[in-house]
Scaffold this motif. Sequence first.
Motif, short mmCIF file in Angstrom:
data_model
loop_
_atom_site.label_atom_id
_atom_site.label_comp_id
_atom_site.label_asym_id
_atom_site.label_seq_id
_atom_site.Cartn_x
_atom_site.Cartn_y
_atom_site.Cartn_z
N MET A 162 0.92 -1.40 0.33
CA MET A 162 -0.17 0.18 0.30
C MET A 162 0.95 1.17 0.40
SD MET A 162 -3.26 0.04 2.08
CE MET A 162 -3.41 -0.95 3.30
N ASN A 163 0.46 2.47 -0.67
CA ASN A 163 0.84 3.27 -0.41
C ASN A 163 0.74 4.51 0.74
OD1 ASN A 163 -1.42 4.60 -1.42
ND2 ASN A 163 0.05 5.74 -3.35
N ASP A 164 1.61 5.14 1.07
CA ASP A 164 1.65 5.38 1.86
C ASP A 164 2.34 7.35 1.95
OD1 ASP A 164 1.11 7.04 4.17
OD2 ASP A 164 2.18 5.47 5.73
N LEU A 218 -0.19 14.16 9.91
CA LEU A 218 -1.87 13.98 10.05
C LEU A 218 -2.27 12.77 10.35
CD1 LEU A 218 -2.98 15.65 5.95
CD2 LEU A 218 -2.92 16.28 8.96
N LYS A 219 -1.51 11.47 9.78
CA LYS A 219 -1.09 10.45 11.18
C LYS A 219 -1.19 10.19 12.62
CE LYS A 219 1.45 9.26 7.43
NZ LYS A 219 2.79 8.19 6.81
N PHE A 234 -8.22 10.44 11.12
CA PHE A 234 -8.83 11.50 9.58
C PHE A 234 -7.89 11.13 8.56
CE2 PHE A 234 -7.36 15.77 8.60
CZ PHE A 234 -8.47 16.01 9.08
N ILE A 235 -6.98 10.33 8.40
CA ILE A 235 -6.86 10.10 7.24
C ILE A 235 -8.07 9.40 6.18
CG2 ILE A 235 -4.81 8.08 5.97
CD1 ILE A 235 -3.52 11.38 6.44
N ASP A 236 -8.82 8.60 6.72
CA ASP A 236 -9.65 8.03 6.42
C ASP A 236 -10.45 8.95 5.29
OD1 ASP A 236 -8.98 5.50 6.50
OD2 ASP A 236 -9.61 5.21 8.01
#
Lengths: 220, 329
Positions: A1-3, A9-10, A38-40
Amino acid sequence: MNDIFRNTLKRVKPIRFREPLAETLGALKEEGALDYNFIDVVKMSGHACPTVSAAYLCCQTALEKLYGDTIPVRGEIAVTVYGEPDEGVYGVMAQVFSFLTGAAAATGFKGLGHRFKRKDLLRFHLEKVDPEAMCFEFRRLDNGKAVLVRFYPQRIPFPEEKAKQLSHLLQPVLWEAATEEETKQFQGLWMEKVEHMLLKREGTERWLQLEERRGQNERS
Amino acid sequence: MNAAKTIDVKGLDHAEREGLIFPGVEALKDGETLRIVVEFNPVPLVYLLKAQDNFDISYEKEGPDEWILRVAKGSAQEDQKGQFKELLTQLREGEASPETKEKARTLLQQVDAKTLGVLEQELIREGVSHEEIRRSLCDIHLEVLRDSLVAKRTEVSAPHPVHTFMQEHEIILDNLRELGSLVDRLKGLNSFDGMGEDLEKLEDIAHHLVEAESHHQREEEVLFSELEKRDIVEPPEIMKMDHVEFRKRKQELYQLSHRPREHDFNKFKARVIELGEYLARELESHIFKEDNIIYQIALQVLIPEDWERIKRLCDELGYCCFTPEDQKE
Ligand SMILES: [Fe+2]
Ligand SMILES: [Fe+2]
């Protein structure tokens, strides 16, 4: 998964929910709670800004007040927005509430038998509670307890000088005329405001206020 | 009395209805009457027909599930419209001779803005493309109609939204004049250094132009959409196409002015001249059409309650940095 999201923010504290619908239909491999980060919300909204951040915090603080140490349950929370769907940023904030709590507008899930109905748990109310604040009510459907959240956008602290710089940089950025340096500066200022709201959490009570509400069908 | 011809358009869609009604009305001879049967109150149609002066319009039946409109063609009125269209066709086909222009000017003394809008719509219906109308008809408006249109214009005062739009136009026009003279000065230069203060000035002008985007946005989202709801579709459509053309060029001009030295001077100069001349010319003409045609149609068609709503929606969308403060109240 790219991050590729900004690390800051994470670091925002997630909101933990139980999701009975996923439990019942087998989406989970074991019993447990789900973390909504919050990222979601950023993924759902497509960006991070003071409005989206405020919506996240309104929801989080309201649920902390309503549930204390217990875990909030998605689909068992009704949200009332005291504004019109297309008025100002009410609709944008409502979308965040809907994403987090599962409360949906007319387009929501109708339910399975007598359970899991999400439709119409999110409602817009024309009348205003407070002329200065944007107001939202979060109500637990299991015990009728409710809180009213007052959000005062103009009271979010941000140094005037930086606000000026931001608005100065807005047009060059929007019209793709900004230099690399200006773009970085713009993004830095924008995120500074967001991160201050989400991570510092000092002085939040100045612009975000909660009060308990007596519900018609409250049980204690 | 002659037996009236009847056109029943119940159950047909918008395009089919127009395809029957307008040719039917067109074909009416002096003294003839046409009955039009519709399943809703044909308010926009009545507006359009009334704008043409030479029809006598009355309701034979008003609802609840059928409306019958009687359109009688008067005999006294000269066929203003026919003459007018013929003139416009002549004008469109090439350089207008002074006599043609003069004839048009005389005729136009009797025509108001709404009729003009209707005529424009009709030409489009007859297959003249938007692009062609943009190029020729509108230029002709400007050339031939200038004086008579301005003379017939209704003025409104603050805080009427049309007043705000027109005030903003004045400021945009000032800015365009500055752009025009800057472009003229630029023509004689051969280096960025030679531009001196004009380099900064160009950035100000370009910034001002992009700030005007909020004006166009209010026009499109609020005013034009109100007109479209009333079946006045083509004139706003033409204005919106203009906005798209302006936006592309404003963006390029803004980018050039914001980071000039990233470009070779001669290329920079050529682009700024082309963009600047285009905007100075076309935006000016666009503004003229709005002040004297579109806004005038709106003033005739919309009622005070509509304007209150329009004002509220404009307030919500926000204004340009240069909109006079007293207009925003
Ligand atoms: Fe316009
Ligand atoms: Fe305009």
